[in-house]
Each structure stands twice: as C-alpha cells, then as structure tokens.
Motif scaffolding. Structure first.
Motif, PDB file in Angstrom:
ATOM      1  N   ALA A  79       0.871  -1.183   0.000  1.00 32.36           N
ATOM      2  CA  ALA A  79       0.000   0.000   0.000  1.00 32.36           C
ATOM      3  C   ALA A  79       0.899   1.222   0.000  1.00 32.36           C
ATOM      4  N   LEU A  80       1.230   1.708  -1.194  1.00 28.20           N
ATOM      5  CA  LEU A  80       2.194   2.782  -1.334  1.00 28.20           C
ATOM      6  C   LEU A  80       1.572   4.166  -1.240  1.00 28.20           C
ATOM      7  N   ASP A  81       0.255   4.252  -1.356  1.00 25.87           N
ATOM      8  CA  ASP A  81      -0.383   5.560  -1.301  1.00 25.87           C
ATOM      9  C   ASP A  81      -0.154   6.200   0.071  1.00 25.87           C
ATOM     10  N   SER A  82       0.177   7.497   0.055  1.00 22.72           N
ATOM     11  CA  SER A  82       0.452   8.196   1.308  1.00 22.72           C
ATOM     12  C   SER A  82      -0.770   8.265   2.217  1.00 22.72           C
ATOM     13  N   ARG A  83      -1.961   8.069   1.667  1.00 24.80           N
ATOM     14  CA  ARG A  83      -3.170   8.105   2.500  1.00 24.80           C
ATOM     15  C   ARG A  83      -3.179   6.990   3.534  1.00 24.80           C
ATOM     16  N   PHE A  84      -2.531   5.873   3.221  1.00 24.16           N
ATOM     17  CA  PHE A  84      -2.553   4.722   4.134  1.00 24.16           C
ATOM     18  C   PHE A  84      -1.444   4.807   5.186  1.00 24.16           C
ATOM     19  N   GLY A  85      -0.492   5.692   5.007  1.00 24.92           N
ATOM     20  CA  GLY A  85       0.555   5.880   6.012  1.00 24.92           C
ATOM     21  C   GLY A  85       1.428   4.665   6.243  1.00 24.92           C
ATOM     22  N   CYS A  86       1.663   3.873   5.211  1.00 23.83           N
ATOM     23  CA  CYS A  86       2.489   2.665   5.359  1.00 23.83           C
ATOM     24  C   CYS A  86       3.935   3.034   5.035  1.00 23.83           C
ATOM     25  N   ALA A  87       4.656   3.489   6.039  1.00 22.12           N
ATOM     26  CA  ALA A  87       6.062   3.857   5.829  1.00 22.12           C
ATOM     27  C   ALA A  87       6.902   2.642   5.479  1.00 22.12           C
ATOM     28  N   LEU A  88       6.575   1.471   6.063  1.00 26.14           N
ATOM     29  CA  LEU A  88       7.328   0.252   5.781  1.00 26.14           C
ATOM     30  C   LEU A  88       7.183  -0.150   4.320  1.00 26.14           C
ATOM     31  N   CYS A  89       5.978   0.079   3.746  1.00 24.32           N
ATOM     32  CA  CYS A  89       5.763  -0.249   2.327  1.00 24.32           C
ATOM     33  C   CYS A  89       6.678   0.581   1.443  1.00 24.32           C
ATOM     34  N   ARG A  90       6.716   1.877   1.681  1.00 23.27           N
ATOM     35  CA  ARG A  90       7.544   2.757   0.850  1.00 23.27           C
ATOM     36  C   ARG A  90       9.026   2.503   1.084  1.00 23.27           C
ATOM     37  N   GLU A  91       9.391   2.130   2.297  1.00 22.36           N
ATOM     38  CA  GLU A  91      10.792   1.868   2.603  1.00 22.36           C
ATOM     39  C   GLU A  91      11.276   0.590   1.930  1.00 22.36           C
ATOM     40  N   PHE A  92      10.402  -0.431   1.845  1.00 19.38           N
ATOM     41  CA  PHE A  92      10.834  -1.720   1.296  1.00 19.38           C
ATOM     42  C   PHE A  92      10.728  -1.775  -0.226  1.00 19.38           C
ATOM     43  N   GLN A  93       9.971  -0.905  -0.853  1.00 19.30           N
ATOM     44  CA  GLN A  93       9.747  -0.993  -2.295  1.00 19.30           C
ATOM     45  C   GLN A  93      11.048  -0.989  -3.096  1.00 19.30           C
ATOM     46  N   PRO A  94      12.038  -0.127  -2.804  1.00 13.81           N
ATOM     47  CA  PRO A  94      13.304  -0.210  -3.556  1.00 13.81           C
ATOM     48  C   PRO A  94      14.019  -1.546  -3.384  1.00 13.81           C
ATOM     49  N   GLU A  95      13.936  -2.140  -2.197  1.00 13.73           N
ATOM     50  CA  GLU A  95      14.565  -3.444  -1.978  1.00 13.73           C
ATOM     51  C   GLU A  95      13.871  -4.521  -2.814  1.00 13.73           C
ATOM     52  N   TRP A  96      12.547  -4.424  -2.916  1.00 11.99           N
ATOM     53  CA  TRP A  96      11.774  -5.385  -3.723  1.00 11.99           C
ATOM     54  C   TRP A  96      12.159  -5.262  -5.200  1.00 11.99           C
ATOM     55  N   GLY A 140      16.603  -6.442   1.596  1.00 13.06           N
ATOM     56  CA  GLY A 140      16.316  -7.328   0.475  1.00 13.06           C
ATOM     57  C   GLY A 140      17.027  -8.655   0.586  1.00 13.06           C
ATOM     58  N   ASP A 141      18.191  -8.681   1.227  1.00 11.13           N
ATOM     59  CA  ASP A 141      18.930  -9.939   1.380  1.00 11.13           C
ATOM     60  C   ASP A 141      18.142 -10.947   2.211  1.00 11.13           C
ATOM     61  N   GLN A 142      17.449 -10.474   3.254  1.00 11.64           N
ATOM     62  CA  GLN A 142      16.681 -11.386   4.105  1.00 11.64           C
ATOM     63  C   GLN A 142      15.528 -12.025   3.325  1.00 11.64           C
ATOM     64  N   LEU A 143      14.786 -11.219   2.581  1.00  9.27           N
ATOM     65  CA  LEU A 143      13.673 -11.772   1.810  1.00  9.27           C
ATOM     66  C   LEU A 143      14.181 -12.658   0.677  1.00  9.27           C
ATOM     67  N   TYR A 144      15.279 -12.274   0.046  1.00 11.53           N
ATOM     68  CA  TYR A 144      15.825 -13.075  -1.061  1.00 11.53           C
ATOM     69  C   TYR A 144      16.262 -14.444  -0.552  1.00 11.53           C
ATOM     70  N   THR A 145      16.831 -14.472   0.640  1.00 11.13           N
ATOM     71  CA  THR A 145      17.210 -15.755   1.241  1.00 11.13           C
ATOM     72  C   THR A 145      15.977 -16.604   1.522  1.00 11.13           C
ATOM     73  N   TRP A 146      14.902 -15.976   2.008  1.00  9.51           N
ATOM     74  CA  TRP A 146      13.662 -16.708   2.286  1.00  9.51           C
ATOM     75  C   TRP A 146      13.069 -17.265   0.995  1.00  9.51           C
ATOM     76  N   ILE A 147      13.100 -16.516  -0.090  1.00  7.39           N
ATOM     77  CA  ILE A 147      12.577 -16.996  -1.376  1.00  7.39           C
ATOM     78  C   ILE A 147      13.391 -18.179  -1.860  1.00  7.39           C
ATOM     79  N   ASN A 148      14.705 -18.081  -1.786  1.00  6.82           N
ATOM     80  CA  ASN A 148      15.567 -19.164  -2.284  1.00  6.82           C
ATOM     81  C   ASN A 148      15.382 -20.458  -1.497  1.00  6.82           C
ATOM     82  N   ARG A 149      14.995 -20.336  -0.211  1.00  7.66           N
ATOM     83  CA  ARG A 149      14.765 -21.550   0.584  1.00  7.66           C
ATOM     84  C   ARG A 149      13.597 -22.367   0.044  1.00  7.66           C
TER      85      ARG A 149
END
Length: 324
Positions: free
Chosen positions: A63-80, A150-159
């Motif tokens: 949920a990247l829209d600023s109306r939802f106030g999801c700072a974690l979403c915007r912070e993780f998007q570049p890593e994704w 991103g390294d943590q999620l990439y490791t989880w995907i590879n598992r």
C-alpha cells in the motif's frame, strides 16, 4: 479399433492444448516482468496465480499511497525492485519464477479475499504441476515484523525454490556515495597537506606521547574499565551515617576509589620521574639534597598510604609502612 485410436488421438491433442496456455502465460508475464516486477490488479493477480501453473510466483501486496501511512511499504519498495531485477537479469533456466507487485488501490478485492489487515505481505506460490508442485498448492506467506533488507527476503525466497545455482542479489552502484567518498578523501588529503607543517611537530613530540601513555596507564591500572563494565556506584554508605570510599574485597570497588588510586599512582610516578630525571640535573648541591629529601618523603608517605588502602580492602594483606 478405429474409434479407439481416434479417442486416444483426441485426448492427446486435448492435453497438449490444455498445457499450452500455462506455458504461454508464463512467457507472457515474463516478458512483462523484465527487469521490473509486473504491476498487478485483481484480474492479473488471479490469472498469474491460477492453476495449472508450472512456475513459481512471488507477489508483494503493498500500500504505497500516502493516505494509508504505510512507511514500511515505501521503505521496502526499492529493496523489492532490486530483488526482481537481480533475478530477471540473471540467467536461470532450471527455475521458472515470476515477480509481481499489487498495490491496494489496484487490488482491493484481493486484499479483502485474503483478509489482509496489514501490509506489506509477500506470497510465494509454488507450481501446481510438474516435479516441484506441492500437494495443495497453497502459497507460502512472509509477513513483515519490522524493517528488513532485500537480502533477508531473497534468502527466504531461495529456501522455497529447488536446489541449484541462483542469481546473486546485485545492488546498483550508489554514485552519490562514491562521489561523497571521493570528495571526503580529497578533502582529507588537502587538509593533511596544509596542516602537516603544524601537526607533524605535535605528533612527533615525545613529551606529548609520554603524557598520553602515562595518563592511559594510570586510567587502566586504577580500574577505569572495571567501572564501565560493572557499572559500580561512585560511593556508598558505611552503615554508620558516613561515606565509604573504598569497597571491601579485591573484586569490588567504587568510582571514587578509582580516582583516589589513580591520584596515588600519579604522585608516585611524578616523584620517581623527578628523582630520576630532574634532581640529577640540579646544579646547586644543597637544593639537590633538599629535593631528594622532599621527593623521598613523598614516595614514602604516598606508598605507605597505598599499602593502607590495600589493608582496608582486605584485612589479611600483610604489608605496611609507617606512618600509615
């Protein structure tokens, strides 16, 4: 027999035509996800995750829209985006994997169907057909308990992928950081070049290094690091309304005790240095004799007091000197 052969031929053709859309679907979404993940909505999400599928699908629900106030979403998007680009640019023919991103604004029905109350959430869909298929085909879910890399999620995907070589996670070059590092290095070299005529004589001064060494020795031999590690009190009551400056036992001490012991060691050091270096250089014989007596009395008195401190900390300490 002709009817039997005709039935077998029709079944074979039917199976071939039923398998073809899954292959075409993977190729179509793969062309859309090179190198970035596919932007999904409710319809394309259902299509990319629908069975039969002979490929893996990883979807980020955000949920990247600023109306939802999801700072974690915007912070993780570049890593994704880095994860998707690293996989799509790497060449792995043995594993079919698609990356997709669905924002809440484009997939409200899907969010409601999955009963998601928070974001971001990552779902990994295994194949429904093929050697890597799971019995029920249900997705694996990765929930964010806080900021991750991103390294943590990439490791989880590879598992959850089959064994074998995987593309490495490649981060783009941060040109701003490189430029800042070069500028800082050039500034440091320039500063050192300009200031070296003034700084080098100070750094090469033996008396300054001797003073620094002496202060360091006094700090560490008096128990300064012990105070930081144990978080000892500065002073304590003696149980009679007074203050106790020395803690009983050789494994205990107070902050004030450290300062007193450091001062004792400092006086002993200066007295020894004066007797060894300053007194022999005195030209007047009487002044030299007076200096010897004074510094000798200082040594005797201070060292006697130090031994009394040892006896106060441990009554079994056997040594002492007058007057203490």
């Amino acid at each position: 027999m002709l009817l039997s052969h005709l039935t077998t031929l029709l079944c074979t053709v039917g199976i071939a035509f039923s398998a073809k859309p899954a292959v075409d679907k993977f190729q179509r979404f793969q062309s859309l996800s090179h190198p970035n993940p596919v932007d999904l909505n409710d319809a394309t999400y259902n299509e990319i995750t629908a069975a039969p599928r002979d490929y893996y699908t990883v979807v980020l629900l955000t949920a990247l829209d600023s109306r939802f106030g999801c700072a974690l979403c915007r912070e993780f998007q570049p890593e994704w985006d880095i994860i998707a680009k690293s996989w799509n640019k790497g060449k792995v023919d043995d594993v079919k994997l698609l990356f997709g991103t669905m924002d809440f604004n484009n997939g409200k029905e899907t969010f409601q169907k999955l009963m998601l109350q928070t974001a971001p959430v990552v779902l990994l869909f295994p194949p429904s057909i093929g050697p890597s298929a799971t019995p029920d085909g249900s997705p694996f879910r990765f929930e964010f308990s806080g900021p991750i890399s991103g390294d943590q999620l990439y490791t989880w995907i590879n598992r959850h992928l089959p064994d074998g070589p995987k593309p490495p996670l490649v981060r783009p070059v941060n040109y701003m950081r490189v430029a800042s590092a070069i500028t800082l290095l050039l500034g440091t070299v320039t500063l050192f070049t300009v200031a070296s005529p003034y700084v080098l004589p100070v750094l090469q001064n033996r008396n300054i290094w001797a003073a620094i060494s002496l202060v360091s020795i006094l700090l560490f031999t008096s128990g300064h690091m012990f105070n930081h590690i144990r978080k000892v009190p500065y002073v304590a009551g003696d149980g009679k309304g007074g203050i106790s400056y020395f803690a009983g036992g050789f494994s205990n001490q107070f902050g004030m005790e450290t300062q007193i012991v450091a001062a004792i060691y400092g006086l002993l050091s200066f007295a020894t240095i004066a007797l060894a270096l300053k007194v022999p250089r005195m030209s007047d014989g009487k002044s030299q004799q007076v200096a010897v007596v004074i510094w000798g009395v200082v040594l005797l008195g201070v060292y006697s007091f130090l031994l009394s401190v040892f006896r106060a900390k441990n009554g079994g300490y056997p040594f002492f000197l007058p007057p203490f």
